[in-house]
Write a protein that holds these residues in place. Sequence first.
Motif, PDB file in Angstrom:
ATOM      1  N   ARG A   1       0.874  -1.118  -0.167  1.00  0.00           N
ATOM      2  CA  ARG A   1      -0.081  -0.057  -0.013  1.00  0.00           C
ATOM      3  C   ARG A   1       0.973   1.279  -0.070  1.00  0.00           C
ATOM      4  N   PRO A   2       0.359   2.513  -0.445  1.00  0.00           N
ATOM      5  CA  PRO A   2       1.211   3.536  -0.621  1.00  0.00           C
ATOM      6  C   PRO A   2       1.686   4.233   0.771  1.00  0.00           C
ATOM      7  N   ALA A   3       2.845   4.734   0.874  1.00  0.00           N
ATOM      8  CA  ALA A   3       3.240   5.646   2.089  1.00  0.00           C
ATOM      9  C   ALA A   3       2.339   6.941   2.131  1.00  0.00           C
ATOM     10  N   PRO A   4       2.287   7.327   3.231  1.00  0.00           N
ATOM     11  CA  PRO A   4       1.620   8.590   3.527  1.00  0.00           C
ATOM     12  C   PRO A   4       2.082   9.602   2.240  1.00  0.00           C
ATOM     13  N   GLY A   5       0.809  10.190   1.675  1.00  0.00           N
ATOM     14  CA  GLY A   5       0.992  11.073   0.685  1.00  0.00           C
ATOM     15  C   GLY A   5       1.203  10.546  -0.895  1.00  0.00           C
ATOM     16  N   ASN A   6       1.334   9.183  -0.771  1.00  0.00           N
ATOM     17  CA  ASN A   6       1.734   8.429  -2.092  1.00  0.00           C
ATOM     18  C   ASN A   6       0.502   7.840  -2.597  1.00  0.00           C
ATOM     19  N   GLY A   7      -0.167   8.366  -3.802  1.00  0.00           N
ATOM     20  CA  GLY A   7      -1.277   7.747  -4.337  1.00  0.00           C
ATOM     21  C   GLY A   7      -1.337   6.550  -5.025  1.00  0.00           C
ATOM     22  N   ALA A   8      -0.008   6.086  -5.275  1.00  0.00           N
ATOM     23  CA  ALA A   8       0.324   5.128  -6.212  1.00  0.00           C
ATOM     24  C   ALA A   8      -0.631   3.778  -5.946  1.00  0.00           C
ATOM     25  N   ASN A   9      -1.093   3.055  -6.843  1.00  0.00           N
ATOM     26  CA  ASN A   9      -1.740   1.859  -6.489  1.00  0.00           C
ATOM     27  C   ASN A   9      -0.975   0.915  -5.942  1.00  0.00           C
ATOM     28  N   ALA A  10      -1.205  -0.179  -5.255  1.00  0.00           N
ATOM     29  CA  ALA A  10      -0.437  -1.392  -4.812  1.00  0.00           C
ATOM     30  C   ALA A  10      -0.553  -2.387  -5.930  1.00  0.00           C
ATOM     31  N   GLY A  11       0.714  -2.855  -6.060  1.00  0.00           N
ATOM     32  CA  GLY A  11       0.941  -3.986  -7.037  1.00  0.00           C
ATOM     33  C   GLY A  11       0.590  -5.190  -6.661  1.00  0.00           C
ATOM     34  N   ALA A  12       0.245  -6.231  -7.585  1.00  0.00           N
ATOM     35  CA  ALA A  12      -0.304  -7.441  -7.225  1.00  0.00           C
ATOM     36  C   ALA A  12       1.213  -8.130  -6.878  1.00  0.00           C
ATOM     37  N   SER A  13       0.839  -9.172  -5.968  1.00  0.00           N
ATOM     38  CA  SER A  13       2.080  -9.971  -5.535  1.00  0.00           C
ATOM     39  C   SER A  13       2.394 -10.999  -6.585  1.00  0.00           C
ATOM     40  N   ALA A  14       3.723 -11.222  -6.516  1.00  0.00           N
ATOM     41  CA  ALA A  14       4.475 -12.336  -7.537  1.00  0.00           C
ATOM     42  C   ALA A  14       4.170 -13.583  -7.355  1.00  0.00           C
ATOM     43  N   ALA A  15       4.006 -14.371  -8.417  1.00  0.00           N
ATOM     44  CA  ALA A  15       3.610 -15.549  -8.449  1.00  0.00           C
ATOM     45  C   ALA A  15       5.162 -16.376  -7.882  1.00  0.00           C
ATOM     46  N   ALA A  16       4.782 -17.441  -7.442  1.00  0.00           N
ATOM     47  CA  ALA A  16       5.881 -18.310  -6.518  1.00  0.00           C
ATOM     48  C   ALA A  16       6.851 -18.621  -7.782  1.00  0.00           C
ATOM     49  N   GLU A  17       7.944 -18.527  -7.493  1.00  0.00           N
ATOM     50  CA  GLU A  17       8.979 -19.138  -8.447  1.00  0.00           C
ATOM     51  C   GLU A  17       9.222 -20.307  -8.195  1.00  0.00           C
TER      52      GLU A  17
ATOM     53  N   ALA B   1       7.116  -7.938  33.370  1.00  0.00           N
ATOM     54  CA  ALA B   1       7.150  -8.488  32.168  1.00  0.00           C
ATOM     55  C   ALA B   1       8.160  -9.565  32.185  1.00  0.00           C
ATOM     56  N   GLY B   2       7.620 -10.670  31.911  1.00  0.00           N
ATOM     57  CA  GLY B   2       8.627 -12.168  31.761  1.00  0.00           C
ATOM     58  C   GLY B   2       8.915 -12.433  30.319  1.00  0.00           C
ATOM     59  N   PRO B   3       9.482 -13.378  29.868  1.00  0.00           N
ATOM     60  CA  PRO B   3       9.857 -13.670  28.598  1.00  0.00           C
ATOM     61  C   PRO B   3       8.624 -13.539  27.512  1.00  0.00           C
ATOM     62  N   CYS B   4       8.643 -12.680  26.714  1.00  0.00           N
ATOM     63  CA  CYS B   4       7.410 -12.158  25.915  1.00  0.00           C
ATOM     64  C   CYS B   4       7.910 -11.289  24.824  1.00  0.00           C
ATOM     65  N   ARG B   5       6.794 -11.067  23.878  1.00  0.00           N
ATOM     66  CA  ARG B   5       7.091 -10.278  22.912  1.00  0.00           C
ATOM     67  C   ARG B   5       6.268  -8.991  22.891  1.00  0.00           C
ATOM     68  N   PHE B   6       6.598  -7.707  23.033  1.00  0.00           N
ATOM     69  CA  PHE B   6       5.913  -6.480  23.455  1.00  0.00           C
ATOM     70  C   PHE B   6       6.317  -5.465  22.360  1.00  0.00           C
ATOM     71  N   GLY B   7       5.066  -5.014  21.873  1.00  0.00           N
ATOM     72  CA  GLY B   7       5.280  -3.887  21.025  1.00  0.00           C
ATOM     73  C   GLY B   7       4.108  -3.074  20.516  1.00  0.00           C
ATOM     74  N   ILE B   8       4.355  -1.974  19.644  1.00  0.00           N
ATOM     75  CA  ILE B   8       3.096  -1.283  19.140  1.00  0.00           C
ATOM     76  C   ILE B   8       3.095  -1.193  17.746  1.00  0.00           C
ATOM     77  N   ARG B   9       2.013  -1.521  16.929  1.00  0.00           N
ATOM     78  CA  ARG B   9       1.753  -1.515  15.578  1.00  0.00           C
ATOM     79  C   ARG B   9       1.085  -0.282  15.462  1.00  0.00           C
ATOM     80  N   TRP B  10       1.042   0.131  13.992  1.00  0.00           N
ATOM     81  CA  TRP B  10       0.159   1.177  13.497  1.00  0.00           C
ATOM     82  C   TRP B  10      -0.395   1.031  11.996  1.00  0.00           C
ATOM     83  N   ASP B  11      -1.526   1.784  11.894  1.00  0.00           N
ATOM     84  CA  ASP B  11      -2.020   1.606  10.569  1.00  0.00           C
ATOM     85  C   ASP B  11      -2.036   2.730   9.853  1.00  0.00           C
ATOM     86  N   TRP B  12      -1.545   2.855   8.642  1.00  0.00           N
ATOM     87  CA  TRP B  12      -1.481   4.210   7.829  1.00  0.00           C
ATOM     88  C   TRP B  12      -3.147   4.295   7.149  1.00  0.00           C
ATOM     89  N   ALA B  13      -3.129   5.401   6.251  1.00  0.00           N
ATOM     90  CA  ALA B  13      -4.517   5.286   5.873  1.00  0.00           C
ATOM     91  C   ALA B  13      -4.857   4.150   4.620  1.00  0.00           C
TER      92      ALA B  13
END
Length: 333
Positions: free
Chosen positions: A12-28, A321-333
């Motif tokens: 998906r495009p970065a902020p301010g980039n209106g380019a369309n997302a490309g289709a994923s490539a077929a498996a090689e 916090a014990g052994p774990c994964r901890f984080g923050i994720r975010w969604d752009w437009a």
Amino acid sequence: MELRPLVTTADRPAPGNGANAGASAAAEPVTPHMARLLRNGPFHEALRAAIAASGLSLDRIQDRLRRRGTTVAPATLSSWQSGRYRPERPQSLAALAVLEDVLCLPPGALAALLGPPRPRGRWLPATTEHPRLADVWSRNRDLVDALSLVDTQWDESLTRLSCHNRLEMDAQGCERSMWSRRLLRAERDGADRWIAVYRLDNPGPPPRVRAEAPCRTGRLVEVPEDGLVVTEVLFDRPLERGETVIVEYTFEHRSPRPYSTRIESTIHVPMREHLLEVHFDPAALPVACHSFRTAELDSRPQERLLRLDASGAVHAVALAAGPCRFGIRWDWA
């Protein structure tokens, strides 16, 4: 603990980039190199090669898994292909079977490369000493090699009381820098350094490291092909048993990193407090932010919605916090 801002190249495009997302490539087709990895392993290298050959980003793989009724976070896929963790629980092994289908691999091709399960448990034994860094990352050869070039002898005797990491983002939605502050306590006389580890999700120039006074940087190991940097942060003097020290340092990127969507910390030993912050530029604010934390290193994360404050920042705290994964994720437009 390895700190790893996970950078995804979502279609998906970065902020301010209106380019369309490309289709994923077929498996090689399966190459001789791929066939050799599927025959001899190791598991993480075979998985990494299969993902690269598929042409799919981790986000796209997650989407295809979800369509098949299986939920695996991109962070988990990243940890599997880097060799930090491997699927062991029944739910993870079931997801691996679906992943083989998504990657167009023969059934059981990846599962056959897994060895016996490792000992596990939420909390480490009640002791003042921690596992050696080389043992913690024993399945990650490049990191073990880098750690062998610095002095890790004191890591076992430094108790992590608190950690505060702050990620700074720029106006293009890319990472600018990562600041870290740690409060440590020496469990024996002589501790004089902290080992800082930072890895990019994609190969590239490792960031510069700047230590705040009175600390200074010591030996530095950079592995550009793995986006890895390991450095000693030297105290102003050796500590006595029971003495505490505040360690501050910053990782500054030499050039803009790819479009980023999360920051994640892997916590291997008990810690009283772990604080994560993300500061966004006003020109590139996300539409939604969530914190996430797993009960164990390889379990499914629980998420919580975060709200941006007036300055464009969010934070999340993990207490006890014990052994774990901890984080923050975010969604752009």
